[in-house]
Design a protein around this motif. Structure first.
Motif, PDB file in Angstrom:
ATOM      1  N   LEU A  40       0.801  -1.223   0.000  1.00 15.79           N
ATOM      2  CA  LEU A  40       0.000   0.000   0.000  1.00 15.79           C
ATOM      3  C   LEU A  40       0.835   1.274   0.000  1.00 15.79           C
ATOM      4  O   LEU A  40       0.427   2.280  -0.583  1.00 15.79           O
ATOM      5  CB  LEU A  40      -0.951  -0.016   1.198  1.00 15.79           C
ATOM      6  N   ASP A  41       1.995   1.246   0.634  1.00 18.02           N
ATOM      7  CA  ASP A  41       2.831   2.452   0.724  1.00 18.02           C
ATOM      8  C   ASP A  41       3.354   2.902  -0.650  1.00 18.02           C
ATOM      9  O   ASP A  41       3.707   4.062  -0.830  1.00 18.02           O
ATOM     10  CB  ASP A  41       3.998   2.227   1.679  1.00 18.02           C
ATOM     11  N   VAL A 107      -1.074   6.839   2.034  1.00 22.52           N
ATOM     12  CA  VAL A 107      -1.217   5.423   2.399  1.00 22.52           C
ATOM     13  C   VAL A 107      -2.208   5.225   3.548  1.00 22.52           C
ATOM     14  O   VAL A 107      -2.907   4.210   3.598  1.00 22.52           O
ATOM     15  CB  VAL A 107       0.166   4.787   2.701  1.00 22.52           C
ATOM     16  N   ASN A 108      -2.293   6.172   4.473  1.00 20.21           N
ATOM     17  CA  ASN A 108      -3.221   6.026   5.599  1.00 20.21           C
ATOM     18  C   ASN A 108      -4.672   6.001   5.129  1.00 20.21           C
ATOM     19  O   ASN A 108      -5.467   5.200   5.627  1.00 20.21           O
ATOM     20  CB  ASN A 108      -3.005   7.145   6.626  1.00 20.21           C
ATOM     21  N   HIS A 109      -5.013   6.857   4.199  1.00 22.25           N
ATOM     22  CA  HIS A 109      -6.379   6.869   3.670  1.00 22.25           C
ATOM     23  C   HIS A 109      -6.688   5.568   2.930  1.00 22.25           C
ATOM     24  O   HIS A 109      -7.811   5.068   2.993  1.00 22.25           O
ATOM     25  CB  HIS A 109      -6.589   8.066   2.741  1.00 22.25           C
ATOM     26  N   ILE A 110      -5.695   5.052   2.250  1.00 21.31           N
ATOM     27  CA  ILE A 110      -5.887   3.777   1.536  1.00 21.31           C
ATOM     28  C   ILE A 110      -6.054   2.647   2.544  1.00 21.31           C
ATOM     29  O   ILE A 110      -6.996   1.862   2.460  1.00 21.31           O
ATOM     30  CB  ILE A 110      -4.714   3.503   0.572  1.00 21.31           C
ATOM     31  N   ARG A 111      -5.144   2.578   3.512  1.00 22.73           N
ATOM     32  CA  ARG A 111      -5.168   1.507   4.517  1.00 22.73           C
ATOM     33  C   ARG A 111      -6.466   1.533   5.333  1.00 22.73           C
ATOM     34  O   ARG A 111      -7.069   0.490   5.574  1.00 22.73           O
ATOM     35  CB  ARG A 111      -3.954   1.636   5.437  1.00 22.73           C
ATOM     36  N   ASN A 113      -9.332   2.596   4.513  1.00 24.25           N
ATOM     37  CA  ASN A 113     -10.527   2.362   3.681  1.00 24.25           C
ATOM     38  C   ASN A 113     -10.213   1.372   2.556  1.00 24.25           C
ATOM     39  O   ASN A 113     -10.666   1.548   1.424  1.00 24.25           O
ATOM     40  CB  ASN A 113     -11.001   3.691   3.074  1.00 24.25           C
ATOM     41  N   LEU A 114      -9.480   0.329   2.879  1.00 21.95           N
ATOM     42  CA  LEU A 114      -8.949  -0.565   1.847  1.00 21.95           C
ATOM     43  C   LEU A 114     -10.042  -1.221   1.002  1.00 21.95           C
ATOM     44  O   LEU A 114      -9.912  -1.303  -0.215  1.00 21.95           O
ATOM     45  CB  LEU A 114      -8.038  -1.628   2.475  1.00 21.95           C
ATOM     46  N   GLY A 115     -11.108  -1.661   1.636  1.00 19.59           N
ATOM     47  CA  GLY A 115     -12.196  -2.292   0.886  1.00 19.59           C
ATOM     48  C   GLY A 115     -12.808  -1.339  -0.124  1.00 19.59           C
ATOM     49  O   GLY A 115     -13.006  -1.694  -1.297  1.00 19.59           O
ATOM     50  N   ALA A 116     -13.098  -0.127   0.320  1.00 23.83           N
ATOM     51  CA  ALA A 116     -13.679   0.886  -0.570  1.00 23.83           C
ATOM     52  C   ALA A 116     -12.678   1.258  -1.667  1.00 23.83           C
ATOM     53  O   ALA A 116     -13.058   1.414  -2.834  1.00 23.83           O
ATOM     54  CB  ALA A 116     -14.092   2.118   0.220  1.00 23.83           C
ATOM     55  N   PHE A 117     -11.411   1.388  -1.279  1.00 24.36           N
ATOM     56  CA  PHE A 117     -10.381   1.721  -2.265  1.00 24.36           C
ATOM     57  C   PHE A 117     -10.343   0.672  -3.371  1.00 24.36           C
ATOM     58  O   PHE A 117     -10.336   1.012  -4.557  1.00 24.36           O
ATOM     59  CB  PHE A 117      -8.996   1.830  -1.599  1.00 24.36           C
ATOM     60  N   ARG A 118     -10.314  -0.593  -2.990  1.00 25.09           N
ATOM     61  CA  ARG A 118     -10.251  -1.671  -3.982  1.00 25.09           C
ATOM     62  C   ARG A 118     -11.458  -1.626  -4.920  1.00 25.09           C
ATOM     63  O   ARG A 118     -11.314  -1.752  -6.136  1.00 25.09           O
ATOM     64  CB  ARG A 118     -10.195  -3.032  -3.296  1.00 25.09           C
ATOM     65  N   GLN A 119     -12.637  -1.446  -4.347  1.00 21.93           N
ATOM     66  CA  GLN A 119     -13.861  -1.393  -5.163  1.00 21.93           C
ATOM     67  C   GLN A 119     -13.840  -0.220  -6.130  1.00 21.93           C
ATOM     68  O   GLN A 119     -14.140  -0.357  -7.312  1.00 21.93           O
ATOM     69  CB  GLN A 119     -15.099  -1.284  -4.268  1.00 21.93           C
ATOM     70  N   GLU A 120     -13.508   0.958  -5.608  1.00 22.53           N
ATOM     71  CA  GLU A 120     -13.488   2.158  -6.446  1.00 22.53           C
ATOM     72  C   GLU A 120     -12.406   2.067  -7.523  1.00 22.53           C
ATOM     73  O   GLU A 120     -12.621   2.489  -8.661  1.00 22.53           O
ATOM     74  CB  GLU A 120     -13.284   3.403  -5.587  1.00 22.53           C
TER      75      GLU A 120
END
Length: 144
Positions: A40-41, A107-111, A113-120
């Protein structure tokens, strides 16, 4: 000669736009690998590169491709409306890409909200793939 158009070289603008598409998907796929490997970083810098290349492409498309189409079809109202609609559709896609990029600045926003990030991220990829397929098969042929 009947085969004259078969060997006709592609217009440089269309070739450049297609090259942009390939570059964008190459970056997108690199990000997808990072997502799948949970690195993720390394994603935010790649997202920034993706966004920069995307914006370059949109500016190029707007200033050259759509401007030329509007000139070519200035007396064809049906084509002008079609072109305007396709440009407006692209504006909607661009706003979605921008919103996605803004939602995940680090990276913090991704980590977090990882599920939402992957979907989007997958949704953005699917929309862009569909749009590129349309542009390359149906829209670019209008450019003469």
């Amino acid at each position: 000669m009947w085969f004259g158009n078969f060997f006709k070289k592609e217009d440089p603008l269309i070739a450049a736009l297609k090259k942009h598409h390939k570059e964008l998907f190459k970056i997108y796929l690199k990000i997808a690998v990072l997502v799948n490997k949970n690195k993720l970083d390394k994603i935010p810098p790649k997202l920034n590169v993706f966004y920069y290349k995307y914006k370059q492409h949109i500016i190029y498309e707007d200033n050259y491709f759509y401007a030329k189409l509007n000139e070519i079809y200035k007396n064809n109202m049906e084509k002008k409306v079609f072109i305007r609609n396709k440009r407006e559709e692209m504006d909607v896609i661009t706003k979605a890409v921008e919103s996605f990029i803004r939602a995940y600045p680090d990276v913090n926003h991704i980590r977090d909200n990882l599920g939402a990030f992957r979907q989007e991220f997958q949704k953005i990829g699917a929309v862009l793939k569909s749009r590129v397929d349309f542009e390359e098969s149906e829209l670019y042929v209008l450019y003469k």
